[in-house]
Design an enzyme around this catalytic site. Sequence first.
Site, PDB file in Angstrom:
ATOM      1  CG  ASP A  19     -11.120  38.842 -26.283  1.00 55.15           C
ATOM      2  OD1 ASP A  19     -11.684  37.874 -26.602  1.00 55.15           O
ATOM      3  OD2 ASP A  19      -9.709  39.225 -26.152  1.00 55.15           O
ATOM      4  CD  GLU A  20     -10.711  38.550 -33.170  1.00 57.44           C
ATOM      5  OE1 GLU A  20     -11.501  38.018 -32.554  1.00 57.44           O
ATOM      6  OE2 GLU A  20      -9.330  37.961 -33.425  1.00 57.44           O
ATOM      7  CE  LYS A  22     -13.134  34.394 -32.016  1.00 55.60           C
ATOM      8  NZ  LYS A  22     -12.827  35.452 -31.520  1.00 55.60           N
ATOM      9  N   GLY A  46     -14.080  33.411 -24.249  1.00 52.36           N
ATOM     10  CA  GLY A  46     -15.645  33.505 -23.441  1.00 52.36           C
ATOM     11  C   GLY A  46     -16.594  34.348 -24.949  1.00 52.36           C
ATOM     12  CG  HIS A  47     -17.784  33.618 -28.227  1.00 57.89           C
ATOM     13  ND1 HIS A  47     -17.896  32.004 -29.128  1.00 57.89           N
ATOM     14  CD2 HIS A  47     -15.911  33.804 -28.235  1.00 57.89           C
ATOM     15  CE1 HIS A  47     -16.512  32.226 -29.880  1.00 57.89           C
ATOM     16  NE2 HIS A  47     -15.850  33.751 -29.793  1.00 57.89           N
ATOM     17  CD  GLN A 223      -8.956  31.015 -28.145  1.00 61.93           C
ATOM     18  OE1 GLN A 223      -8.452  29.543 -28.310  1.00 61.93           O
ATOM     19  NE2 GLN A 223      -9.032  30.419 -26.634  1.00 61.93           N
ATOM     20  CE  LYS A 330     -16.896  46.480 -29.414  1.00 58.64           C
ATOM     21  NZ  LYS A 330     -16.114  45.584 -27.877  1.00 58.64           N
TER      22      LYS A 330
HETATM   23  P1  IMP Z   1      -3.754  30.474 -23.666  1.00 59.52           P
HETATM   24  O1  IMP Z   1      -4.834  30.559 -24.282  1.00 59.52           O
HETATM   25  O2  IMP Z   1      -4.987  30.629 -21.696  1.00 59.52           O
HETATM   26  O3  IMP Z   1      -2.669  30.202 -22.749  1.00 59.52           O
HETATM   27  O4  IMP Z   1      -3.599  32.505 -23.285  1.00 59.52           O
HETATM   28  C1  IMP Z   1      -2.353  32.485 -24.161  1.00 59.52           C
HETATM   29  C2  IMP Z   1      -2.407  33.907 -24.792  1.00 59.52           C
HETATM   30  O5  IMP Z   1      -3.496  33.864 -25.206  1.00 59.52           O
HETATM   31  C3  IMP Z   1      -2.725  34.698 -23.514  1.00 59.52           C
HETATM   32  O6  IMP Z   1      -2.257  35.618 -24.144  1.00 59.52           O
HETATM   33  C4  IMP Z   1      -3.938  35.239 -23.806  1.00 59.52           C
HETATM   34  O7  IMP Z   1      -4.906  35.846 -23.773  1.00 59.52           O
HETATM   35  C5  IMP Z   1      -4.702  34.996 -25.106  1.00 59.52           C
HETATM   36  N1  IMP Z   1      -6.057  35.030 -25.119  1.00 59.52           N
HETATM   37  C6  IMP Z   1      -5.776  32.944 -24.998  1.00 59.52           C
HETATM   38  N2  IMP Z   1      -7.330  32.794 -25.250  1.00 59.52           N
HETATM   39  C7  IMP Z   1      -8.084  33.685 -25.466  1.00 59.52           C
HETATM   40  C8  IMP Z   1      -9.578  34.510 -26.364  1.00 59.52           C
HETATM   41  O8  IMP Z   1     -10.113  33.728 -26.196  1.00 59.52           O
HETATM   42  N3  IMP Z   1      -9.640  36.159 -26.151  1.00 59.52           N
HETATM   43  C9  IMP Z   1      -8.267  36.865 -26.723  1.00 59.52           C
HETATM   44  N4  IMP Z   1      -6.982  36.405 -26.167  1.00 59.52           N
HETATM   45  C10 IMP Z   1      -6.791  35.300 -25.591  1.00 59.52           C
HETATM   46 MG    MG Z   2     -13.285  36.504 -26.066  1.00 57.15          MG
END
Ligand code: IMP
Ligand code: MG
Length: 428
Positions: A19-20, A22, A46-47, A223, A330
């Site tokens: 969530d930087e 990107k 999620g972008h 991520q 940001k």
């Molecule tokens: P998973 O990827 O759904 O298995 O989640 C594992 C960890 O990664 C959790 O702490 C999620 O909140 C985090 N996470 C996964 N995808 C994202 C992302 O796109 N942005 C921020 N955190 C993420």
């Molecule tokens: Mg995101």
Amino acid sequence: MTIKFKGQGVVVLGGQWGDEGKGRIVDSLAEQCDVIVRFQGGNNAGHSLHIGDKSIVLHLIPCGIMRPEKVCIIGNGVVIDPEVLQVEIGKLASLGVMCQANNLKISRHAHIIFPYHRLIDQDREAQSDGRIGTTKRGIGPCYEDKIARFGIMAQDLRSEDIMRTKLTTVLANRPELSKQSIHELIDFGLRSGKHLEPFLCDVGDVLQDLLKQGKRVLFEGAQGSLLDVDHGTYPFVTSSNCVAAQAAIGSGIGPQWLSDIFMVTKAYTTRVGGGPFFTEADEETQTKIRHVGQEFGATTGRARRCGWLDLEALRYAARLNGARGLIVTKADVLVGVGPIKVGVGYKDQGARKLSFTEAMYQNLQNDPFEVDYVELPELSAMPDTIRGMRDLPKTLQDLFSIMEKVLGIPILLVSYGPKRGQEFIVAQ
Ligand code: IMP
Ligand code: MG
């Protein structure tokens, strides 16, 4: 906005816990690139994109799809939920963006998220009281099957026989799935396969050809480095590698093509889900940052944990990625949050400096240590237009110069708002 690239393989990835911002940066840089590639993760990402009066959140398809002349690629390192893919293709179509074999290419080797992966993920979260706080999208269980060598790849969806053999092994290895009907699963696979088929190809081969033709490829990380399964805050991580080297592995090209690695960081830090976060702010500051920065998950809607920049963590991430430059997003969110803190290192109770991995280890052992902060005066306002560092308020100039000094790499680009154009180039 144009950046001078050193070569043809541009990697943009997060230096924190995701969530930087990107998506927005990839969207800007995509203008100068021909191909945009996702190489890991799945629809846990999620972008959010805001273009004119249109806004869309993409979870799977690279954000470059919004630009008509670009080729978008989903690499072998990605896990694909076919239902999510279909929904995204439909949403894009309703905005007038058509996904076809010429602008969307999907690796035959990408692994497929079946509905049971989601169920397993959800059950585990429920049983552990959300300890990891996954996105419950089935990402982890799908990668587990891949590593266990009975995962179903996109190309397998063509063959009832291959699916039956693999699914029989899946069911035998996962007692929690005893109620699943293999016929229904095969049926799901065959239906999904029909939708995926037009897009499937050997993505590495396609990329190699495009690179040889001189095209520029943008690898879009999902991520963030601190969620990397090998290098992140394990076990509070995602189930894929999110660092730069994965751009080659997850797309099927050699690492020599990766010429420009850019690491994105917010001017502060956020994290969703459980796990260590050494510079997490007090409740009041968190609420302010969350409100101004709209720090709610683009995928799950969860409130993000908020805190200050952690330069020791970022220094570690910069090393992992071999980043040649930083992109700061940001910066405007820090207006009005009070005196700004920046974590510049950790020290244990005997005042010994700790590295990020040492700090993680101490944290796991419940062995306390402190973050060293530098405090800067409150940021009271931001100018409307900013063309360079000199237009920035002194507090931000100071913050950025501390970042460059501690991290030893330059800030190349700063963004200060969600819209296209609210960014400036600092250096090349
Ligand atoms: P998973 O990827 O759904 O298995 O989640 C594992 C960890 O990664 C959790 O702490 C999620 O909140 C985090 N996470 C996964 N995808 C994202 C992302 O796109 N942005 C921020 N955190 C993420
Ligand atoms: Mg995101």
